[in-house]
Write a protein that holds these residues in place. Sequence first.
Motif, PDB file in Angstrom:
ATOM      1  N   ASP A 188       1.037  -1.398   0.165  1.00 26.93           N
ATOM      2  CA  ASP A 188      -0.081  -0.008  -0.105  1.00 26.93           C
ATOM      3  C   ASP A 188       0.873   1.273  -0.008  1.00 26.93           C
ATOM      4  N   SER A 248      -3.194   5.489  -1.972  1.00 28.47           N
ATOM      5  CA  SER A 248      -4.404   6.471  -1.533  1.00 28.47           C
ATOM      6  C   SER A 248      -3.875   7.866  -1.665  1.00 28.47           C
ATOM      7  N   ASN A 273      -3.121   0.542  -5.730  1.00 26.22           N
ATOM      8  CA  ASN A 273      -2.800   0.470  -4.309  1.00 26.22           C
ATOM      9  C   ASN A 273      -2.427   1.768  -3.762  1.00 26.22           C
ATOM     10  N   SER A 301      -5.594   3.582   6.825  1.00 30.30           N
ATOM     11  CA  SER A 301      -6.613   4.636   6.196  1.00 30.30           C
ATOM     12  C   SER A 301      -6.924   4.501   4.741  1.00 30.30           C
ATOM     13  N   LYS A 302      -6.808   3.114   4.438  1.00 31.95           N
ATOM     14  CA  LYS A 302      -7.110   3.009   2.872  1.00 31.95           C
ATOM     15  C   LYS A 302      -8.264   3.350   2.278  1.00 31.95           C
ATOM     16  N   TYR A 303      -9.372   3.293   3.317  1.00 32.25           N
ATOM     17  CA  TYR A 303     -10.546   3.571   2.819  1.00 32.25           C
ATOM     18  C   TYR A 303     -11.051   5.234   2.831  1.00 32.25           C
ATOM     19  N   HIS A 325       0.860   5.810  -0.069  1.00 37.13           N
ATOM     20  CA  HIS A 325       0.156   6.720   0.379  1.00 37.13           C
ATOM     21  C   HIS A 325       0.664   8.145  -0.118  1.00 37.13           C
ATOM     22  N   SER A 342      -8.068   5.196  -7.873  1.00 35.67           N
ATOM     23  CA  SER A 342      -9.077   4.499  -6.951  1.00 35.67           C
ATOM     24  C   SER A 342      -9.020   2.835  -6.976  1.00 35.67           C
ATOM     25  N   SER A 379     -10.146   8.039   0.804  1.00 33.27           N
ATOM     26  CA  SER A 379      -9.744   8.476  -0.512  1.00 33.27           C
ATOM     27  C   SER A 379     -10.150   9.771  -0.985  1.00 33.27           C
ATOM     28  N   SER A 387      -0.820   8.264   6.907  1.00 33.17           N
ATOM     29  CA  SER A 387       0.293   7.548   6.189  1.00 33.17           C
ATOM     30  C   SER A 387       0.393   5.963   6.674  1.00 33.17           C
ATOM     31  N   ASN A 420      -4.483  11.657  -0.467  1.00 33.34           N
ATOM     32  CA  ASN A 420      -5.583  12.820   0.301  1.00 33.34           C
ATOM     33  C   ASN A 420      -4.660  13.966   0.392  1.00 33.34           C
ATOM     34  N   ALA A 435      -6.999  11.136  -6.953  1.00 34.72           N
ATOM     35  CA  ALA A 435      -7.625  10.010  -6.084  1.00 34.72           C
ATOM     36  C   ALA A 435      -8.681   9.289  -6.895  1.00 34.72           C
TER      37      ALA A 435
END
Length: 256
Positions: A129, A174, A172, A237-239, A131, A169, A241, A233, A176, A165
């Motif tokens: 993942d 994210s 992998n 908090s992957k959800y 960020h 989407s 976006s 980070s 923000n 984002a």
Amino acid sequence: MKKTVLITGGSSGLGLATTKEFISKGARVIVASRNLEKFKKNLGQQTNNLVFIETDFSNMQSVNNLYSKIEKDYPQLDIAINNVGTGKLKPLTEISESEFDYSINVNLKSLWLGLKHQILLMQKDKNRDKHIINVSSVNGLGGAEYLSVYASAKAGVISLTKSAALETSNSNISINAIVPGPFKTPMLDSALSEQASGNEEQKKMIEEQYKKFIPEGRFGEPEEFAKTILWLSEGNSKYISGHSLIIDGGMSSRFR
């Protein structure tokens, strides 16, 4: 935290606090900024876990060179904090075209170019993942007298974040934005001094008036900003976006 983190503008102000936070968690941090002496003064010498890459964010070739070096030497980029920003108080009618271009280049264009490189690099490693956090400003939530170009660029950062984002989407990555209000930084101190024309007594009065607009009644501590960046980070908090997380002591709550 066994991750590689890029922090632009990571040797002073909010970026410095964020660099220190990630270093304390065991991350390898790449600091990209213009001033090596400031880096040495605030962070010391380079080590295996702390790297400095000189970058002029008003110059897109310098930004491209930054990512050429990262791709060559640090291809496993896990987190990117796009934190560079500059603003100068000036009436809109007195801003020159060159000043406009400089502000847009530093505050928005370099971030857009960095995003391109970061996304392409992160997409090569689909097993982890990733960020990206773009730093905007509460000035980007609306108008800001005498900071018109800065506010416009920071509004663009929020829109660019949401667009990026959406485009990533299903990956992998994210992406923000964090939207800081007034924090105790050299940038804020300089702005207050400029407003007060260098008069310390006047500066204190302006500062106290400013604090009355903040429900918390104080300026934020850079460490509070850094811990928010870290949380966003850490991978929990992957959800989240395309979000713009406002951290301003409640200052903008009255109109948003």
